[in-house]
Write a protein that holds these residues in place. Structure first.
Motif, PDB file in Angstrom:
ATOM      1  N   ILE A  80      14.954   6.895   1.677  1.00 32.54           N
ATOM      2  CA  ILE A  80      15.011   6.192   0.577  1.00 32.54           C
ATOM      3  C   ILE A  80      13.832   6.849  -0.424  1.00 32.54           C
ATOM      4  N   SER A  81      13.814   6.455  -1.255  1.00 31.32           N
ATOM      5  CA  SER A  81      12.269   6.627  -2.301  1.00 31.32           C
ATOM      6  C   SER A  81      11.465   5.133  -2.151  1.00 31.32           C
ATOM      7  N   VAL A  82       9.584   6.279  -2.102  1.00 33.15           N
ATOM      8  CA  VAL A  82       9.293   4.579  -2.383  1.00 33.15           C
ATOM      9  C   VAL A  82       9.711   4.011  -3.383  1.00 33.15           C
ATOM     10  N   GLU A  83      10.220   4.234  -4.876  1.00 33.76           N
ATOM     11  CA  GLU A  83      10.533   3.537  -5.507  1.00 33.76           C
ATOM     12  C   GLU A  83      11.545   2.373  -5.482  1.00 33.76           C
ATOM     13  N   ASP A  84      12.103   2.820  -4.278  1.00 35.37           N
ATOM     14  CA  ASP A  84      13.737   2.006  -4.320  1.00 35.37           C
ATOM     15  C   ASP A  84      13.518   1.531  -3.020  1.00 35.37           C
ATOM     16  N   VAL A  85      11.809   1.465  -2.264  1.00 32.14           N
ATOM     17  CA  VAL A  85      11.419   0.743  -1.184  1.00 32.14           C
ATOM     18  C   VAL A  85      10.463  -0.789  -1.662  1.00 32.14           C
ATOM     19  N   GLU A  86      10.104   0.044  -2.871  1.00 35.80           N
ATOM     20  CA  GLU A  86       9.347  -1.152  -3.623  1.00 35.80           C
ATOM     21  C   GLU A  86       9.628  -2.342  -4.713  1.00 35.80           C
ATOM     22  N   ASN A  87      11.018  -1.651  -5.121  1.00 38.87           N
ATOM     23  CA  ASN A  87      11.974  -2.298  -5.965  1.00 38.87           C
ATOM     24  C   ASN A  87      12.540  -3.493  -4.533  1.00 38.87           C
ATOM     25  N   TYR A  88      13.669  -3.268  -4.005  1.00 39.84           N
ATOM     26  CA  TYR A  88      14.524  -3.584  -2.800  1.00 39.84           C
ATOM     27  C   TYR A  88      14.284  -3.892  -2.249  1.00 39.84           C
ATOM     28  N   VAL A  89      12.785  -3.578  -0.351  1.00 42.34           N
ATOM     29  CA  VAL A  89      13.050  -3.634  -0.137  1.00 42.34           C
ATOM     30  C   VAL A  89      12.034  -4.763   0.351  1.00 42.34           C
ATOM     31  N   THR A  90      12.170  -5.786   1.245  1.00 38.14           N
ATOM     32  CA  THR A  90      11.142  -7.181   2.312  1.00 38.14           C
ATOM     33  C   THR A  90      11.094  -6.918   3.643  1.00 38.14           C
ATOM     34  N   LEU A  91      10.029  -7.043   4.071  1.00 40.70           N
ATOM     35  CA  LEU A  91       9.795  -6.021   5.710  1.00 40.70           C
ATOM     36  C   LEU A  91       9.564  -7.515   6.082  1.00 40.70           C
ATOM     37  N   ASP A  92      10.180  -7.489   6.962  1.00 40.04           N
ATOM     38  CA  ASP A  92      10.494  -9.030   8.139  1.00 40.04           C
ATOM     39  C   ASP A  92      10.044  -8.396   9.682  1.00 40.04           C
ATOM     40  N   THR A  93       9.720  -9.280  10.352  1.00 35.59           N
ATOM     41  CA  THR A  93       9.918  -9.383  11.630  1.00 35.59           C
ATOM     42  C   THR A  93      10.580  -9.800  12.292  1.00 35.59           C
ATOM     43  N   ASN A  94      10.810  -9.033  13.635  1.00 34.43           N
ATOM     44  CA  ASN A  94      11.500  -9.579  14.811  1.00 34.43           C
ATOM     45  C   ASN A  94      10.482  -9.886  16.028  1.00 34.43           C
ATOM     46  N   VAL A  95      10.101 -11.408  16.198  1.00 30.39           N
ATOM     47  CA  VAL A  95       8.704 -11.564  17.550  1.00 30.39           C
ATOM     48  C   VAL A  95       9.853 -13.128  17.908  1.00 30.39           C
ATOM     49  N   SER A  96       8.842 -12.176  19.523  1.00 24.37           N
ATOM     50  CA  SER A  96       8.983 -13.500  20.582  1.00 24.37           C
ATOM     51  C   SER A  96       8.490 -14.652  20.591  1.00 24.37           C
ATOM     52  N   ASP A  97       8.908 -15.826  21.277  1.00 25.11           N
ATOM     53  CA  ASP A  97       8.728 -17.269  20.512  1.00 25.11           C
ATOM     54  C   ASP A  97       6.985 -16.847  21.363  1.00 25.11           C
ATOM     55  N   GLU A  98       6.717 -16.384  21.941  1.00 23.51           N
ATOM     56  CA  GLU A  98       5.340 -16.368  21.992  1.00 23.51           C
ATOM     57  C   GLU A  98       3.817 -15.474  21.228  1.00 23.51           C
ATOM     58  N   GLY A 139       0.543  -1.102  -0.313  1.00 20.99           N
ATOM     59  CA  GLY A 139      -0.156   0.081   0.113  1.00 20.99           C
ATOM     60  C   GLY A 139       0.538   1.844   0.218  1.00 20.99           C
ATOM     61  N   ASP A 140       0.167   2.175  -0.536  1.00 16.92           N
ATOM     62  CA  ASP A 140       1.012   3.519  -0.814  1.00 16.92           C
ATOM     63  C   ASP A 140       1.793   4.575   0.914  1.00 16.92           C
ATOM     64  N   ALA A 141       0.635   4.087   1.742  1.00 16.48           N
ATOM     65  CA  ALA A 141       0.892   5.089   2.881  1.00 16.48           C
ATOM     66  C   ALA A 141       2.337   3.868   3.635  1.00 16.48           C
ATOM     67  N   SER A 142       2.752   2.416   3.692  1.00 17.99           N
ATOM     68  CA  SER A 142       3.513   2.195   4.259  1.00 17.99           C
ATOM     69  C   SER A 142       4.671   2.146   3.262  1.00 17.99           C
ATOM     70  N   ASN A 143       4.526   1.974   2.278  1.00 20.89           N
ATOM     71  CA  ASN A 143       5.795   2.307   1.509  1.00 20.89           C
ATOM     72  C   ASN A 143       6.302   4.095   1.119  1.00 20.89           C
ATOM     73  N   ASP A 144       5.417   4.633   1.747  1.00 22.30           N
ATOM     74  CA  ASP A 144       5.735   5.893   2.504  1.00 22.30           C
ATOM     75  C   ASP A 144       6.239   6.295   3.350  1.00 22.30           C
ATOM     76  N   VAL A 145       5.802   5.503   4.373  1.00 19.32           N
ATOM     77  CA  VAL A 145       6.383   5.261   6.031  1.00 19.32           C
ATOM     78  C   VAL A 145       7.718   5.021   5.715  1.00 19.32           C
ATOM     79  N   LEU A 146       7.967   3.819   4.458  1.00 19.85           N
ATOM     80  CA  LEU A 146       9.275   3.273   5.121  1.00 19.85           C
ATOM     81  C   LEU A 146      10.154   3.709   4.040  1.00 19.85           C
ATOM     82  N   ALA A 147       9.753   4.394   3.131  1.00 24.00           N
ATOM     83  CA  ALA A 147      10.773   4.836   2.711  1.00 24.00           C
ATOM     84  C   ALA A 147      11.288   6.716   3.393  1.00 24.00           C
ATOM     85  N   ARG A 148      10.536   6.598   4.315  1.00 23.64           N
ATOM     86  CA  ARG A 148      10.412   8.096   4.939  1.00 23.64           C
ATOM     87  C   ARG A 148      11.786   7.610   6.436  1.00 23.64           C
TER      88      ARG A 148
END
Length: 84
Positions: A23-41, A10-19
């Motif tokens: 980097i640019s929104v285009e760079d986020v779309e082309n190169y970034v995968t978002l993962d999470t760091n979560v506990s066992d719980e 979504g545009d809003a999420s891409n904008d947040v990540l870029a900010r």
């Protein structure tokens, strides 16, 4: 270039990540995968922006990911900033 998926499409999420990564929104779309760091719980500790190995050096440098191809991000990056 192939489109990367960061799991929060979504545009809003891409904008947040870029900010947050400075980097640019285009760079986020082309190169970034978002993962999470979560506990066992299942508690979310942070997000991790993971850059594709094809990411240009200047993009890695701008995001602070040179050498590691990843950047830790706050658990709060997608919180609403202003609610009217």
């Amino acid at each position: 270039m192939k489109q990367m998926s960061h799991g929060f499409e979504g545009d809003a999420s891409n904008d947040v990540l870029a900010r947050m990564l400075d980097i640019s929104v285009e760079d986020v779309e082309n190169y970034v995968t978002l993962d999470t760091n979560v506990s066992d719980e299942g508690q979310l500790y942070s997000y991790v922006a993971i850059f594709d190995r094809s990411t240009p050096q200047h993009v890695l440098e701008a995001a602070g990911a040179e050498g590691s191809y990843s950047v830790q991000l706050s658990v709060n990056i997608f919180d609403e900033e202003d609610q009217d």
